[in-house]
Design an enzyme around this catalytic site. Structure first.
Site, PDB file in Angstrom:
ATOM      1  N   HIS A   1      18.238  14.672 -17.594  1.00 36.12           N
ATOM      2  CA  HIS A   1      17.226  15.355 -16.908  1.00 36.12           C
ATOM      3  C   HIS A   1      17.927  16.496 -16.195  1.00 36.12           C
ATOM      4  O   HIS A   1      17.720  17.470 -16.005  1.00 36.12           O
ATOM      5  CB  HIS A   1      16.372  14.246 -16.062  1.00 36.12           C
TER       6      HIS A   1
ATOM      7  N   ASP B   1      18.260  49.578 -23.348  1.00 34.32           N
ATOM      8  CA  ASP B   1      18.458  48.176 -23.601  1.00 34.32           C
ATOM      9  C   ASP B   1      19.703  47.677 -22.784  1.00 34.32           C
ATOM     10  O   ASP B   1      19.930  48.276 -22.016  1.00 34.32           O
ATOM     11  CB  ASP B   1      18.778  48.090 -25.089  1.00 34.32           C
TER      12      ASP B   1
ATOM     13  N   TRP C   1      24.430  14.024 -13.671  1.00 39.57           N
ATOM     14  CA  TRP C   1      24.809  15.334 -14.187  1.00 39.57           C
ATOM     15  C   TRP C   1      26.030  15.915 -13.567  1.00 39.57           C
ATOM     16  O   TRP C   1      27.001  16.736 -13.946  1.00 39.57           O
ATOM     17  CB  TRP C   1      23.585  16.235 -13.998  1.00 39.57           C
TER      18      TRP C   1
ATOM     19  N   SER D   1      27.747  30.685 -23.181  1.00 39.14           N
ATOM     20  CA  SER D   1      26.616  31.621 -23.469  1.00 39.14           C
ATOM     21  C   SER D   1      26.200  32.185 -21.912  1.00 39.14           C
ATOM     22  O   SER D   1      26.094  33.251 -21.780  1.00 39.14           O
ATOM     23  CB  SER D   1      25.297  30.559 -23.762  1.00 39.14           C
ATOM     24  N   SER D   2      26.331  31.490 -20.855  1.00 42.79           N
ATOM     25  CA  SER D   2      26.302  31.901 -19.565  1.00 42.79           C
ATOM     26  C   SER D   2      27.135  32.938 -19.362  1.00 42.79           C
ATOM     27  O   SER D   2      26.827  33.934 -18.663  1.00 42.79           O
ATOM     28  CB  SER D   2      26.501  30.938 -18.574  1.00 42.79           C
TER      29      SER D   2
ATOM     30  N   HIS E   1      28.990  24.264  -6.233  1.00 40.21           N
ATOM     31  CA  HIS E   1      28.058  24.831  -5.160  1.00 40.21           C
ATOM     32  C   HIS E   1      27.624  26.229  -5.310  1.00 40.21           C
ATOM     33  O   HIS E   1      26.753  26.735  -5.287  1.00 40.21           O
ATOM     34  CB  HIS E   1      28.914  24.772  -3.640  1.00 40.21           C
TER      35      HIS E   1
ATOM     36  N   GLU F   1      27.370  27.272  -8.109  1.00 38.59           N
ATOM     37  CA  GLU F   1      26.237  27.173  -9.222  1.00 38.59           C
ATOM     38  C   GLU F   1      24.830  27.031  -8.449  1.00 38.59           C
ATOM     39  O   GLU F   1      23.522  27.496  -9.031  1.00 38.59           O
ATOM     40  CB  GLU F   1      26.488  25.947 -10.015  1.00 38.59           C
TER      41      GLU F   1
ATOM     42  N   TYR G   1      23.742  28.486  -5.833  1.00 39.36           N
ATOM     43  CA  TYR G   1      23.244  29.848  -5.543  1.00 39.36           C
ATOM     44  C   TYR G   1      22.933  30.704  -7.038  1.00 39.36           C
ATOM     45  O   TYR G   1      22.156  31.524  -6.765  1.00 39.36           O
ATOM     46  CB  TYR G   1      24.339  30.579  -4.612  1.00 39.36           C
TER      47      TYR G   1
ATOM     48  N   SER H   1      11.271  38.908  -3.634  1.00 35.14           N
ATOM     49  CA  SER H   1      11.506  40.224  -3.101  1.00 35.14           C
ATOM     50  C   SER H   1      10.770  41.368  -3.868  1.00 35.14           C
ATOM     51  O   SER H   1      10.395  42.496  -3.132  1.00 35.14           O
ATOM     52  CB  SER H   1      13.127  40.723  -2.710  1.00 35.14           C
TER      53      SER H   1
ATOM     54  N   HIS I   1      31.186  20.120   1.370  1.00 30.22           N
ATOM     55  CA  HIS I   1      30.074  19.279   1.898  1.00 30.22           C
ATOM     56  C   HIS I   1      29.248  18.268   1.196  1.00 30.22           C
ATOM     57  O   HIS I   1      28.522  17.619   1.699  1.00 30.22           O
ATOM     58  CB  HIS I   1      28.992  20.563   2.646  1.00 30.22           C
ATOM     59  N   HIS I   2      29.626  18.369  -0.263  1.00 32.48           N
ATOM     60  CA  HIS I   2      29.187  17.285  -1.058  1.00 32.48           C
ATOM     61  C   HIS I   2      29.720  16.226  -1.014  1.00 32.48           C
ATOM     62  O   HIS I   2      29.486  15.257  -2.053  1.00 32.48           O
ATOM     63  CB  HIS I   2      29.038  17.960  -2.452  1.00 32.48           C
TER      64      HIS I   2
ATOM     65  N   THR J   1      20.427  33.241   4.804  1.00 32.22           N
ATOM     66  CA  THR J   1      19.089  32.814   4.327  1.00 32.22           C
ATOM     67  C   THR J   1      18.007  33.203   5.226  1.00 32.22           C
ATOM     68  O   THR J   1      17.002  33.301   4.650  1.00 32.22           O
ATOM     69  CB  THR J   1      19.305  31.314   3.794  1.00 32.22           C
TER      70      THR J   1
ATOM     71  N   LYS K   1      16.801  36.393   5.064  1.00 31.17           N
ATOM     72  CA  LYS K   1      15.726  36.621   3.951  1.00 31.17           C
ATOM     73  C   LYS K   1      14.524  36.390   4.266  1.00 31.17           C
ATOM     74  O   LYS K   1      13.317  37.081   4.024  1.00 31.17           O
ATOM     75  CB  LYS K   1      16.305  35.925   2.689  1.00 31.17           C
TER      76      LYS K   1
ATOM     77  N   ARG L   1      19.781   7.218  -4.261  1.00 33.74           N
ATOM     78  CA  ARG L   1      19.358   7.897  -5.473  1.00 33.74           C
ATOM     79  C   ARG L   1      20.255   7.297  -6.772  1.00 33.74           C
ATOM     80  O   ARG L   1      20.798   6.329  -6.631  1.00 33.74           O
ATOM     81  CB  ARG L   1      19.868   9.537  -5.394  1.00 33.74           C
TER      82      ARG L   1
END
Lengths: 529, 385, 191
Positions: free
Chosen positions: A79, A108, A144, A172-173, A256, A258, A260, A271, A305-306, A331, A334, A453
């Site tokens: 998931h 293009d 994951w 791909s990315s 991390h 990722e 963002y 925006s 921080h993880h 943040t 924004k 979790r």
């Protein structure tokens, strides 16, 4: 559609559009590829969502009812992987493909053939990942985040397929990111200076650099997992002088930024929408650009921080706590800018705006819980509980995914030439809004009360809340079927035809091309005022 | 008109969906706490205060920002005839909302830093306990006493599989809880035998990862005697949800009493083992005891039917080890297999249990080897190898 | 289009960036070791002998050092610290001993992996001689006693008065790898 090929065409790839499957297989057109990405992301969203339904069904009541713990772990793992790499990231790439050339006045993307390749390897990546679920021993079951040594010594053979599929997703990315950067750098219409670019283009430009910086690191870490498991290296195995905690450092160095990667383009979408329906220019354009850039830079110095509970020296914990707290400043800027854009505007509530407003509020709630999680001593209590699950689902579902949905409603009339079914769209919004909060808000309480979790069964005190969460989950899942119906209807061009200027207050080059946007646009660069 | 309804709906639905969950919680027999526990140590109280402080600051910011936003959403509507203003930047305002949050952050960071530094107190403890995680149980070793034991989930499988009604402490009960004294500084050294686990007791505000091959430490000083429950907090494989932590905090005098009782209990167990060395257990006895021990210690991986989980955990029915050389079988059970999930059970089971389990594995599920393993066989193996 | 050559240059640079970051992922491994040596994350210990620089002994304080021995899964050896705890002054050289017994009838290799808690203390633990520096060879049924010499740096922070050194003994090396993998294989075969 074939009649739309324009006279001034001198590129040899601009032949009549092939029909049927070949059109989609061989296409190098940014609009076709954008459409492919978006449909692919939506299908993945439904598949990943179906897995979430399995998770919520098992957690509906305490005790083991529907699935075995080992399969439950496969569901949570796949998931997560599908939603991150298969739904959110391709959806944003799809929006980028469709909108960036239109927004900067380019005919293009810069590298159309690579664009085709970067899409068409994706289905294979996910096919491999999904097929691994049917292997003996099942698919990946280590979350994951695939922490070693659970993903190395203690995992099944499907790890090889997992690594292979992550490699393909990464390639791909990276190709997509290179394409975005080259397009934005070289193909802006004359007069489209950097500080005139729409924010969606800016946020994607910065995101693309993040992708180039961290996707190779992910490729590196999965390669290490592969060699640790199958080729006798010991990067993460203490017995050979490695360290399992090092895995987490390398993983979160990717992980991390990722996060963002998945939220910066969302800022760009919001925006674009908020000024349109407030009929007022975006407040603080340049501070938005600087805030985006500083969030991206800060994202490289907050990864640990993880990992506050892994046992770090105090000064390390303090450093990562302060840096993480600092992210809330740009943040916040924004959010304040969006509110200031709405302030004294002339606001109307079309569906894209409804989703955008829900985004601002709910994403901010996710931001608040993020700030709480940054506080190291309190994080010892929150870490790896449902509080964290609530936090990142507020940021990713009501954040990233709501912005994708908002963007889809915003640009869908431009893509299809017809207005979507407004009644269905409103139903989709209200059902999603109510159910998503029923789904994720109680998770805060469950987490604070101490539910870890990634567990398939829980102690009975959590039963009532989990029941409500599951009901919210099923309702949210079903609500997305309304969206599916609406999209099918819109793609079959059932609806009221729309003008070039779909929304009264919308500004930007994309609103200067006809609706539906012709197959080839801006063969002659537009005039920028 | 339509717009008016939709704004109201936004706010109502936001509130309603949240209130619903509160209302429902009140109906349950034993209500779940809606907030973080205050705990029973001064550190956990500090953490709770910190949590509430940050939460309230966030709520206040939220009220102001969302208040302004809702004001605009309501009064600055097109359908109200509101005309859009033309401003789109203001250096002063932008500087203000960069600087003010920064100051708020500093206000938050000060108590957080203080609490964190208090948590890292490395002064000498009164008691040290080595906590070792392994797939899916905890092992506690009192460093200054000759006491060590495994602590395993005590909830019966029948409750998990919904055949029996679930008890009050469903999934939060163990066969042997950790016992610590109150009012003393207790230090926990964390490590792991296999994957990463995380030892968490919310009431102590202690959560620390147990990393294989490395040690971590945390400490607590419990004020109030009682039973405190927690769980493993890091995904550690199939039964991650089934490895609870239970700690009993006793008054120092009672703790001393527990220590002495434990010593005599262990003495009795040793004598019993000596007695068993001298006698042969019957096949039926061994099989009955073996089945019990197998279900408790082995079935999580190898499954109750001995088929294992193909591709993850090997089956034992007809396996080369279970029907092959007895010595080999005994060795694998006692020492485990390096680089796999097979643990060393020599330190987890009594010799009687090992003898019974091996006999059971060699004769159940069609493994009709007819082999009997007695306690003395295990004893001899351990002596000679 | 005149942008074409420009594209190539940019793509070239971006590809270099990708390759660089892929390399950087792997470079994080040695960088992490350096980082650990500087910060003492996870109590990873320097695996080389320290110079036996004789420091003046700081007699103003006593520090307790505890030793924990652990056996990894699949290792049938016994491993024990003969001295469970010592008290010493920073700067003072101390010697402790550990015994390892190989109970099997074949030669085996063992590697001890050290870890120190609190992690920060690992920066101040200087070993001049340790069996953990390299793999140890044990003959069949052999029992070996290994000395371990160390001193604590005088700069050890005053907040640390107790440190714990743990050794986890893994069976490794040529002899062991075969037996481990055979056992592993047998296990797989038993599917």
């Amino acid at each position: 559609m074939t009649t739309l090929v324009q006279e001034q065409d001198d590129h040899d790839e601009h032949h009549a559009i092939p029909t049927g499957i070949k059109r989609w297989l061989y296409t190098t057109n940014h609009k076709d590829i954008g459409t492919l990405y978006l449909w692919f992301a939506f299908i993945m969203f439904l598949i990943g969502g179906a897995m979430a339904m399995v998770i919520r069904a098992e957690l509906f009541q305490p005790g083991l009812q529907i699935v075995e713990p080992h399969f439950f772990n496969q569901m949570t793992t796949v998931h997560g992987l599908i939603m991150v790499f298969g739904a959110v990231m391709p959806a944003f790439t799809g929006l980028a493909n469709w909108m960036i050339p239109l927004m900067i006045g380019a005919p293009d993307m810069a590298l159309p053939r690579m664009n085709n390749l970067s899409f068409w390897i994706l289905p294979f990546a996910f096919l491999i990942l999904l097929m691994s679920l049917f292997m003996e021993g099942g698919g990946p079951a280590f979350g994951w985040t695939f922490y070693a040594p659970l993903s190395t010594t203690y995992s099944g053979d499907s790890t090889a397929l997992f690594v292979f599929s992550v490699h393909i997703m990464g390639i791909s990315s990276i190709m997509g990111a290179i394409n975005v950067i080259v397009t934005i750098w070289n193909m802006r219409a004359p007069g489209m200076t950097w500080m005139k670019m729409p924010l969606f283009v800016w946020t994607w430009f910065i995101t693309a650099f993040l992708l180039i910086a961290v996707m190779p690191v992910l490729a590196g870490v999965v390669t290490m997992v592969l060699t640790d498991k199958f080729f006798g290296t010991s990067f993460f195995d203490a017995a050979g002088g490695g360290d399992p905690v090092m895995f987490q450092h390398i993983f979160w160095f990717f992980g991390h930024p990722e996060v963002y990667i998945m939220i910066l383009p969302a800022f760009g979408v919001i925006s674009a929408i908020v000024p349109t329906f407030s009929r007022k220019k975006l407040f603080g354009y340049s501070s938005m650009v600087y805030a985006t850039a500083s969030i991206a830079l800060l994202s490289f110095v907050v990864w640990a921080h993880h990992m506050f509970t892994t046992g770090m020296p105090v000064f390390g914990e303090l450093f990562f706590m302060y840096c993480t707290m600092l992210i809330s400043v740009p943040t916040g800027v924004k959010v304040f800018n969006w509110v200031a854009t709405m302030w004294r505007g002339s606001i109307s509530y079309e569906v894209p705006m409804l989703f955008a407003i829900a985004f601002i509020i709910l994403f901010t709630i996710g931001g608040f819980s993020g700030l709480m999680l940054a506080i190291t001593p309190a994080d010892f209590q929150y870490h790896d509980t449902y509080f964290v699950v609530a936090h990142f689902h507020y940021v990713l579902v009501t954040g990233a995914i709501f912005s994708i949905i908002a963007g889809t409603y915003y640009w869908l009339p431009k893509w299809t030439g017809v207005m979507y079914d407004v009644t269905l769209a409103r139903a989709h919004f209200w059902c999603s809004l109510i159910s998503v909060n029923l789904l994720f808000f109680p998770m805060h309480f469950v987490g604070l009360a101490g539910m870890p979790r990634r567990i398939p069964d829980y102690s009975i005190q959590f039963a009532d809340f989990n029941q409500w969460i599951s009901i919210g989950g099923f309702a949210f899942g079903l609500s997305q079927l309304i969206f599916l119906a609406l999209l099918i209807k819109a793609c079959r061009k059932k609806g009221k035809p729309v003008d070039t200027q779909v929304w009264e207050g919308a500004e930007g080059l994309e609103w200067q091309v006809p609706s539906p946007a012709p197959y080839h646009t801006f063969d002659k660069p537009p005039e920028i005022k | 008109m339509k717009n008016k309804v939709s704004i109201l709906q936004i706010s109502i639905s936001l509130i309603l969906s949240n209130v619903f969950s509160f209302a429902f919680a009140a109906e349950s027999s034993e209500p779940m706490p809606l907030n973080m526990t205050r705990g029973v140590t001064s550190i956990s109280a500090d953490v709770y205060d910190l949590h509430m402080q940050i939460f309230l600051i966030c709520t206040a910011i939220g009220v102001v920002v969302f208040g302004l936003m809702f004001w605009a959403m309501f009064f600055h509507r097109k359908s109200n005839g509101h005309k859009a203003a033309n401003f789109h930047e203001s250096v002063k305002v932008e500087i203000a909302w960069t600087v003010i949050p920064f100051i708020i952050l500093i206000v938050m960071a000060i108590p957080a830093t203080k609490t964190l530094i208090a948590m890292e107190d490395a002064s000498e403890p009164d008691l040290s306990i080595l906590v070792t995680g392994s797939q899916w149980k905890w092992h506690y070793k009192y460093m200054d006493h000759d006491i060590d034991f495994y602590s395993i989930l005590a909830t019966p499988t029948e409750q998990i599989n919904n055949q029996w009604a679930k008890g009050k402490n469903y999934l939060l009960e163990v066969d042997r809880p950790l016992v610590i004294p109150t009012g003393k500084k207790v230090r926990f050294l964390m490590t792991s035998d296999d994957v990463i686990h995380s030892w968490w007791v919310p009431d102590f505000a202690v959560k620390k990862d147990a990393n294989p091959g490395f040690i971590n430490e945390a400490w607590t000083n419990v004020d109030v005697p009682g039973i405190y429950r927690g769980q493993c907090a890091e995904l550690c494989g199939k039964d991650h949800g089934f490895m609870p932590v239970v700690v009993i905090a006793k008054e120092p005098a009672e703790f001393e009493l527990w220590l002495s009782q434990d010593v005599s209990r262990r003495q009795a167990a040793k004598e019993e083992e000596q007695r068993l060395l001298a006698m042969n257990m019957s096949f039926d006895e061994l099989m009955a005891e073996g089945e019990r021990a197998y279900m408790a210690k082995c079935a999580a991986c190898h499954q109750p039917n001995g088929m294992g989980l193909p591709g993850v955990f090997p089956g034992l029915a007809g396996s080369a080890i279970a029907v092959g050389d007895i010595k080999q079988h005994i060795e694998v059970v006692i020492n485990g297999v390096g680089g796999t999930a097979m643990q060393a059970f020599g330190k987890q089971m009594t010799k009687k249990e090992m003898a019974a389990v091996i006999t059971y594995e060699r004769n159940a599920w069609g493994n009709n080897t007819g082999d009997l393993v007695q306690v003395k066989d295990i004893f001899e193996f351990m002596q000679n190898n | 289009m005149e942008t074409k050559p420009d594209n190539k240059k940019l793509i070239y640079r971006l590809c270099i960036a990708v390759a660089f970051m892929f390399g950087f992922g792997f470079a994080l491994v040695p960088l992490y070791d350096v980082f650990c040596q500087i910060t003492g994350i996870n109590g990873r210990v320097v695996v080389n002998a320290s110079e036996d620089e004789l420091q003046t002994v700081d007699e103003s304080r006593l520090v307790t050092v505890e030793f924990i021995t652990r056996i990894a899964n699949g290792n049938n050896m016994t491993f024990e610290a003969l001295t469970k705890r010592v008290q010493l002054h920073p700067g003072q050289l101390s010697e402790v001993a550990f015994t390892v017994k190989n109970p099997s009838d074949v030669q085996a290799y063992a590697q001890a992996i050290p870890s120190v808690s609190p992690g920060q203390a690992s920066l101040f633990l200087n070993k001049t001689e340790c069996f953990c520096f390299q793999q140890q060879e044990l003959e069949a049924n052999e029992t070996v006693t290994y000395p371990m010499k160390f001193y604590l740096d005088r700069d050890l922070p005053h907040s640390i008065s107790l440190l714990t050194v743990s050794y986890t003994l893994y069976k490794v090396g040529t002899g062991a790898v075969v037996s481990v993998s055979q056992e592993g294989k047998r296990n797989v075969e038993s599917l």
